[in-house]
Design an enzyme around this catalytic site. Structure first.
Site, short mmCIF file in Angstrom:
data_model
loop_
_atom_site.label_atom_id
_atom_site.label_comp_id
_atom_site.label_asym_id
_atom_site.label_seq_id
_atom_site.Cartn_x
_atom_site.Cartn_y
_atom_site.Cartn_z
N HIS A 1 0.85 -1.19 0.00
CA HIS A 1 0.00 0.00 0.00
C HIS A 1 0.88 1.24 0.00
O HIS A 1 2.09 1.15 0.24
CB HIS A 1 -0.91 0.02 1.24
CG HIS A 1 -0.13 0.15 2.51
ND1 HIS A 1 0.44 -0.95 3.15
CD2 HIS A 1 0.23 1.24 3.24
CE1 HIS A 1 1.11 -0.54 4.21
NE2 HIS A 1 1.01 0.79 4.30
N HIS B 1 5.64 5.98 -1.10
CA HIS B 1 6.37 4.76 -1.41
C HIS B 1 5.51 3.55 -1.05
O HIS B 1 4.51 3.67 -0.36
CB HIS B 1 7.68 4.71 -0.63
CG HIS B 1 7.47 4.62 0.85
ND1 HIS B 1 7.20 5.73 1.63
CD2 HIS B 1 7.46 3.55 1.69
CE1 HIS B 1 7.03 5.34 2.89
NE2 HIS B 1 7.19 4.02 2.95
#
Length: 178
Positions: free
Chosen positions: A37, A120
């Site tokens: 995620h 990220h």
């Protein structure tokens, strides 16, 4: 008390591509692909009343879907690497959504996020990985063709305190609509 955070889910086909980058790095604890995620805002351990308030507050966000691009690998932690991540290109819609989430969380009394937002996807958490091992890994696996997906919603995740992260549970989702 649930530990909450908001984020973007990674589509399964991109998760599969990222999972092919696993392995070959001593000291790495690889994140399961179903737990990939992009964290937008870490909220933390919250009591049930505050969790319900946060969940209902998030419905106020009114933003359009946008493209998210994953491009290359990097490590976090400087001289003591602690994670290998897939980098997310910081687009304007992504930054604006994160900033709005930050403002909402501060409005209900949460402390400001202490770190600069660096989008990220964490692929591995590192324990006792040397700089050289990480550099070698990134030189071999650090490039992959850019992967793009459309974020049509963001979610409120919960997790248990654990080493290595996950499993993450989607508590609620919030559509991004035109």
């Amino acid at each position: 008390m649930p530990r909450l955070f908001t984020g973007l889910e990674i589509p399964a086909e991109i998760g599969h591509t990222l999972s092919n980058l696993r392995g070959g790095l001593p000291g790495a604890r690889w994140v399961d692909p179903e737990n990939y995620h992009v964290t937008l805002r870490f909220i933390g351990d919250i009591d049930g009343v505050a969790a319900n308030e946060i969940a209902s507050l998030l419905f106020r966000i009114n933003r359009k879907p946008f493209e998210v691009a994953l491009q290359g690998l990097a490590s976090f932690g400087g001289k003591k690497p602690r994670a290998v991540v897939a980098q997310v290109v910081p687009s304007r819609p992504l930054i604006e959504l994160q900033a709005e989430l930050e403002r909402l969380m501060q409005r209900i009394g949460l402390d400001p996020e202490g770190r600069k937002f660096t989008p990220h996807v964490t692929l591995a958490r590192l324990r006792d990985a040397s700089n050289q091992d990480v550099a070698d890994y990134l030189s071999v696996r650090g490039y992959f063709p850019t992967r793009v997906f459309t974020a049509s919603r963001f979610v409120l995740f919960s997790s248990r305190a654990s080493t290595g992260g996950g499993p993450y549970v989607v508590e609620d989702s919030y559509a991004l609509s035109a």
